[in-house]
Design a protein around this motif. Structure first.
Motif, PDB file in Angstrom:
ATOM      1  N   LYS A  42      -2.949   5.658   6.675  1.00 53.27           N
ATOM      2  CA  LYS A  42      -2.181   6.906   6.797  1.00 53.27           C
ATOM      3  C   LYS A  42      -2.401   7.792   5.581  1.00 53.27           C
ATOM      4  O   LYS A  42      -2.576   9.010   5.706  1.00 53.27           O
ATOM      5  CB  LYS A  42      -0.697   6.588   6.960  1.00 53.27           C
ATOM      6  N   ALA A  43      -2.396   7.200   4.384  1.00 53.45           N
ATOM      7  CA  ALA A  43      -2.630   7.992   3.170  1.00 53.45           C
ATOM      8  C   ALA A  43      -4.040   8.566   3.155  1.00 53.45           C
ATOM      9  O   ALA A  43      -4.265   9.693   2.702  1.00 53.45           O
ATOM     10  CB  ALA A  43      -2.390   7.127   1.940  1.00 53.45           C
ATOM     11  N   THR A  80      -0.625   1.457   6.812  1.00 53.04           N
ATOM     12  CA  THR A  80      -0.091   2.097   5.597  1.00 53.04           C
ATOM     13  C   THR A  80      -1.168   2.728   4.714  1.00 53.04           C
ATOM     14  O   THR A  80      -1.059   3.913   4.383  1.00 53.04           O
ATOM     15  CB  THR A  80       0.789   1.119   4.802  1.00 53.04           C
ATOM     16  N   CYS A 104       1.782   4.765   1.241  1.00 51.42           N
ATOM     17  CA  CYS A 104       1.536   5.377   2.545  1.00 51.42           C
ATOM     18  C   CYS A 104       2.014   6.821   2.603  1.00 51.42           C
ATOM     19  O   CYS A 104       2.060   7.415   3.678  1.00 51.42           O
ATOM     20  CB  CYS A 104       2.191   4.567   3.659  1.00 51.42           C
ATOM     21  N   SER A 127       0.838  -1.199   0.000  1.00 51.35           N
ATOM     22  CA  SER A 127       0.000   0.000   0.000  1.00 51.35           C
ATOM     23  C   SER A 127       0.873   1.249   0.000  1.00 51.35           C
ATOM     24  O   SER A 127       1.896   1.310   0.693  1.00 51.35           O
ATOM     25  CB  SER A 127      -0.905   0.022   1.224  1.00 51.35           C
TER      26      SER A 127
END
Length: 501
Positions: free
Chosen positions: A314-315, A311, A248, A246
């Motif tokens: 967080k984005a 991950t 992040c 992913s």
């Protein structure tokens, strides 16, 4: 209602409002595609507003056409407002307006069918918005009854100038994006086959015990494709393994990809190889980004992350506006093993709960956390956490990202007759052979990555037949609605399948 000129006024007002809304919709779409508006709000909300502007402009155009027929002075017939050159009143300008109406209908219709249309076709059709705006400008300039008035000139010049500036901005941004924009994967759950690109490891730093953060850049420091939060990329390792991670980092940063890699004890070799061999300056082949964990518009969010599941979360958090309501529950074995925990706590001290097992005698109490919440739940982490959350949250509010495939019961395997419509191929898939292997062996242009039914790389469209979904990418009902399947693990409930590939 007794004013004989009422519908003439309605016709004039609706026409000007429609023109202004079309201009705003095109401008908003350009701002979205160039990421200029990224920090105003999350991308999903902006896309909804873009669609609302376009849809409302279509309603105003419809009102304009109806009022032309009702107005006793003009008395247009249905044929005259729907068929080009059917009227003797300024036939060419009126015909341009009618053509603009049909183009607007096509563009709005394609937006409603976005998930069912090939991305390239939808994108090409969407460019008709520029032609629509141009036709409307000529239509308004040559058929309007107020063309000579000062207010009309001011409004017309303003709208045409805004449209010209917006299109210029789009052209400049497109040139800066270079070739990367042309390989942009679709930011929806129905992406194009990803095209691998060579990227350079800019840095490899420890984020927590057993977790390394990898930053990837293009060799020429070029601009990367737009990616929505929740997206992942596939690293093609020299060992031949393909591993999905992913993204992040900040979705607004178009110059780098950031991923975090956890070294797992039961690794097939991918995470171990990365931890032991990946160094700055090394080149890797990278495909994607793809997204099956998309952040949908909502008034309130509750994010639940377990371990490395932080991950994609967080984005998502970084893409939200400051005023949006959300909370984060971040669980892990200890703070030493939890990536980004100090950074997130420092940045959002009032919005998150950290549950480190070595600091808490009791386990994470999901009943207390989830009980009063009516928010949209986004959860990523180990299977035990996902199952516990899924048991407590209605499906309508639940969004999960899985690291391992679900265990699914399959019927006894049987041979399948497969036809590939675009490749003009027909062949039989043996009972012991996967559909993806068969497609690859016959030279069909398809990419496979995880081969476990979790990454979505091998997605194909189903034209005929009924797939037997054995993957864990999307809900089966959603896959059927989209008309897609994932042939790495899925098969067929019918003796034959026709694939649009």
């Amino acid at each position: 209602m007794s004013d004989p000129h009422l519908w003439w006024y309605v016709s004039r007002a609706s026409a000007m409002i429609a023109w202004a809304l079309m201009t705003a919709s095109v401008l908003w779409g350009i701002l979205l595609s160039t990421r200029v508006m990224r920090r105003v709000d999350n991308p999903a909300w902006l896309q909804d507003l873009h669609g609302y502007l376009g849809g409302t402009s279509l309603v105003m155009v419809g009102l304009h056409m109806v009022s032309l027929m009702i107005d006793s002075w003009l008395s247009f017939t249905a044929a005259e407002v729907l068929v080009p050159f059917a009227t003797a009143f300024k036939p060419l300008p009126v015909a341009l307006g009618i053509l603009a109406f049909y183009l607007l209908v096509a563009v709005q219709g394609s937006s409603l069918l976005l998930k069912r249309l090939p991305r390239k076709f939808w994108k090409g059709l969407h460019y008709a918005s520029y032609a629509t705006l141009l036709l409307v400008s000529f239509h308004a300039g040559f058929s309007g009854t107020d063309v000579g008035s000062l207010w009309y000139k001011i409004v017309s010049i303003t709208l045409i100038s805004v449209a010209a500036i917006a299109v210029t901005l789009r052209i400049v941004a497109g040139r800066r994006g270079g070739s990367a924009r042309r390989t942009d994967a679709a930011p929806t759950s129905t992406p194009l086959q990803p095209i691998p690109r060579t990227m350079v490891v800019a840095s490899a730093t420890g984020l927590a015990d057993g977790i390394v953060g990898i930053r990837l850049e293009l060799p020429d420091w070029g601009v990367l494709p737009v990616w929505p939060p929740g997206s992942h990329i596939t690293l093609h390792l020299p060992s031949g393994l393909q591993k999905q991670y992913s993204l992040c980092g900040d979705p607004a940063n178009r110059n780098q990809y950031d991923v975090a890699v956890l070294r797992t004890a039961d690794s097939a070799g991918g995470s171990s190889w990365i931890h032991e061999n990946l160094v700055p300056g090394m080149s890797l082949s990278v495909s994607g980004p793809m997204n099956h964990f998309e952040l949908e518009p909502a008034a309130d969010y509750l994010f639940i992350a377990g371990g490395i599941g932080i991950t994609p979360i967080k984005a998502m958090i970084q893409s939200l506006p400051a005023g949006r309501a959300w909370k984060l529950v971040y669980a892990g074995r200890s703070r030493q093993t939890m990536a980004f925990v100090a950074e997130l706590e420092a940045q959002y001290p009032q919005r998150m709960i950290v549950h480190a097992s070595d600091e808490n005698l009791r386990g994470l109490d999901l009943d207390v956390i989830l009980g009063p919440s009516t928010a949209q739940i986004y959860c990523c982490g180990p299977e035990s956490l996902l199952n516990a959350v899924a048991a407590r949250v209605p499906a309508a509010r639940l969004h999960l990202e899985r690291f391992v495939p679900l265990e699914r019961m399959a019927r006894p395997a049987a041979p399948i007759q497969v036809a590939c419509r675009k490749s003009h191929l027909e062949f039989t898939v043996a009972a012991e052979e996967s559909l993806l292997d068969a497609l690859e062996s016959h030279g069909v242009p398809i990419l496979g990555s995880c081969r476990k039914g979790i990454c979505g790389t091998c997605e194909v469209r189903v034209a005929e037949g009924r797939p037997e979904h054995l993957d864990s990418v999307l809900d089966d009902t959603e896959k059927d609605a989209l008309g897609v399947m994932y042939p790495c693990v899925s098969r067929s409930l019918t003796p034959a399948l026709v694939l649009n590939i």
